[in-house]
Design a protein around this motif. Structure first.
Motif, PDB file in Angstrom:
ATOM      1  N   ALA A  76       0.828  -1.210   0.000  1.00  0.00           N
ATOM      2  CA  ALA A  76       0.000   0.000   0.000  1.00  0.00           C
ATOM      3  C   ALA A  76       0.859   1.255   0.000  1.00  0.00           C
ATOM      4  CB  ALA A  76      -0.914   0.008   1.229  1.00  0.00           C
ATOM      5  N   VAL A  77       0.355   2.296  -0.656  1.00  0.00           N
ATOM      6  CA  VAL A  77       1.026   3.598  -0.662  1.00  0.00           C
ATOM      7  C   VAL A  77       1.021   4.168   0.748  1.00  0.00           C
ATOM      8  CG1 VAL A  77       0.902   5.965  -1.547  1.00  0.00           C
ATOM      9  CG2 VAL A  77       0.430   4.034  -3.066  1.00  0.00           C
ATOM     10  N   ARG A  78      -0.118   4.099   1.412  1.00  0.00           N
ATOM     11  CA  ARG A  78      -0.275   4.576   2.784  1.00  0.00           C
ATOM     12  C   ARG A  78      -1.021   3.516   3.575  1.00  0.00           C
ATOM     13  NH1 ARG A  78      -0.141  10.313   3.379  1.00  0.00           N
ATOM     14  NH2 ARG A  78       1.584  11.018   2.091  1.00  0.00           N
TER      15      ARG A  78
ATOM     16  N   ASP B 242      -1.782   8.166   9.674  1.00  0.00           N
ATOM     17  CA  ASP B 242      -1.687   7.877   8.236  1.00  0.00           C
ATOM     18  C   ASP B 242      -0.193   7.771   7.953  1.00  0.00           C
ATOM     19  OD1 ASP B 242      -1.572   7.868   5.481  1.00  0.00           O
ATOM     20  OD2 ASP B 242      -2.820   9.640   5.212  1.00  0.00           O
ATOM     21  N   CYS B 243       0.270   6.573   7.580  1.00  0.00           N
ATOM     22  CA  CYS B 243       1.714   6.292   7.518  1.00  0.00           C
ATOM     23  C   CYS B 243       2.122   5.653   6.199  1.00  0.00           C
ATOM     24  CB  CYS B 243       2.093   5.302   8.621  1.00  0.00           C
ATOM     25  SG  CYS B 243       1.657   5.810  10.292  1.00  0.00           S
ATOM     26  N   ASP B 244       3.429   5.675   5.962  1.00  0.00           N
ATOM     27  CA  ASP B 244       4.007   4.825   4.935  1.00  0.00           C
ATOM     28  C   ASP B 244       5.185   4.072   5.550  1.00  0.00           C
ATOM     29  OD1 ASP B 244       6.045   6.751   4.982  1.00  0.00           O
ATOM     30  OD2 ASP B 244       6.026   7.110   2.850  1.00  0.00           O
TER      31      ASP B 244
ATOM     32  N   VAL C 285     -11.626   6.251   4.561  1.00  0.00           N
ATOM     33  CA  VAL C 285     -10.512   5.998   3.650  1.00  0.00           C
ATOM     34  C   VAL C 285      -9.946   7.343   3.214  1.00  0.00           C
ATOM     35  CG1 VAL C 285      -9.798   4.944   1.478  1.00  0.00           C
ATOM     36  CG2 VAL C 285     -11.600   3.864   2.844  1.00  0.00           C
ATOM     37  N   THR C 286      -8.617   7.509   3.357  1.00  0.00           N
ATOM     38  CA  THR C 286      -7.967   8.756   2.948  1.00  0.00           C
ATOM     39  C   THR C 286      -7.773   8.755   1.430  1.00  0.00           C
ATOM     40  OG1 THR C 286      -5.696   7.937   3.104  1.00  0.00           O
ATOM     41  CG2 THR C 286      -6.705   8.794   5.143  1.00  0.00           C
ATOM     42  N   ASP C 287      -7.415   9.904   0.891  1.00  0.00           N
ATOM     43  CA  ASP C 287      -7.170  10.021  -0.542  1.00  0.00           C
ATOM     44  C   ASP C 287      -6.048   9.090  -1.010  1.00  0.00           C
ATOM     45  OD1 ASP C 287      -9.150  11.930  -0.740  1.00  0.00           O
ATOM     46  OD2 ASP C 287      -7.755  13.633  -0.693  1.00  0.00           O
TER      47      ASP C 287
ATOM     48  N   VAL D  96      -6.815   3.176   5.385  1.00  0.00           N
ATOM     49  CA  VAL D  96      -8.130   2.896   5.957  1.00  0.00           C
ATOM     50  C   VAL D  96      -8.049   3.075   7.469  1.00  0.00           C
ATOM     51  CG1 VAL D  96      -9.925   1.153   6.287  1.00  0.00           C
ATOM     52  CG2 VAL D  96      -8.705   1.286   4.100  1.00  0.00           C
ATOM     53  N   LEU D  97      -8.923   3.929   8.005  1.00  0.00           N
ATOM     54  CA  LEU D  97      -8.970   4.222   9.438  1.00  0.00           C
ATOM     55  C   LEU D  97     -10.267   3.672  10.016  1.00  0.00           C
ATOM     56  CD1 LEU D  97      -7.773   7.903   9.052  1.00  0.00           C
ATOM     57  CD2 LEU D  97      -6.369   5.933   9.720  1.00  0.00           C
TER      58      LEU D  97
END
Length: 182
Positions: free
Chosen positions: A83-85, A133-135, A117-119, A123-124
């Motif tokens: 996942a990107v984030r 929100d992490c990478d 779900v963020t852009d 998923v929160l």
């Protein structure tokens, strides 16, 4: 003359060598209370998630980083890692059922769960005590686990929410002792 260290007497405490039985070690380590997080993201258009009780905040404050460990045998982590984030939700004291659902290997982990779900696809889990929100910053081998460090891009807290605590293979809430003083 003032001693810097108190006098040490002979101890009767005997430490055991850990066995190679994961249940024995897991049982001993389970005596340490931890919070529980959901790690979730959209990967290839599908929500993917898992839970971890090895989560730690403050791996770094500048830049802000968090970390957790994941078993090398996990079948979810190799997918989620793409996942990107990744959304990290510190589950709230009322979310033990959500935790069990997100940890399930036999049912839809997201069926009926309220999420945001963020852009960027993190998923929160709604109702959590805190969100990140992490990478993925780094992943290092550590025995039968890997230690994953993640960079925090955004975060938020629910001031009224208390975290879900995992201790001795059961869920607990927090209790204030002596008016908040330890």
């Amino acid at each position: 003359m003032t001693l810097l260290y108190p006098e040490v007497s002979e101890s009767t405490r005997v430490l055991d060598v850990p066995t190679h039985d994961p249940d024995h070690v897991r049982g001993a380590m389970g005596r340490f209370p931890t919070g529980v997080v959901a790690l979730c993201a959209i990967v290839d258009g599908v929500p993917v998630g898992m839970v971890a009780s090895s989560f730690s905040v403050g791996a770094s404050y500048s830049p802000p980083m968090v970390m957790f460990s994941v078993q090398n045998s996990s079948t979810t982590w190799p997918i989620l890692r793409r996942a990107v984030r990744i959304g990290v939700s510190v589950l709230g004291s009322h979310q033990s059922d959500s935790c069990m659902q997100l940890a399930s290997r036999s049912r839809d982990r997201f069926d009926g769960l309220a999420t945001t779900v963020t852009d960027d696809g993190a998923v929160l889990i709604d109702g959590a005590a805190m969100w990140f929100d992490c990478d993925v910053y780094s992943c290092a081998p550590a025995g039968d686990h890997s230690v994953v460090v993640m960079r925090v891009h955004t975060m938020n807290i629910d001031d009224a929410g208390a975290p879900l605590i995992y201790h001795e293979r059961r869920f607990h809430g927090l209790a204030v002792i002596d008016g908040g003083r330890a």
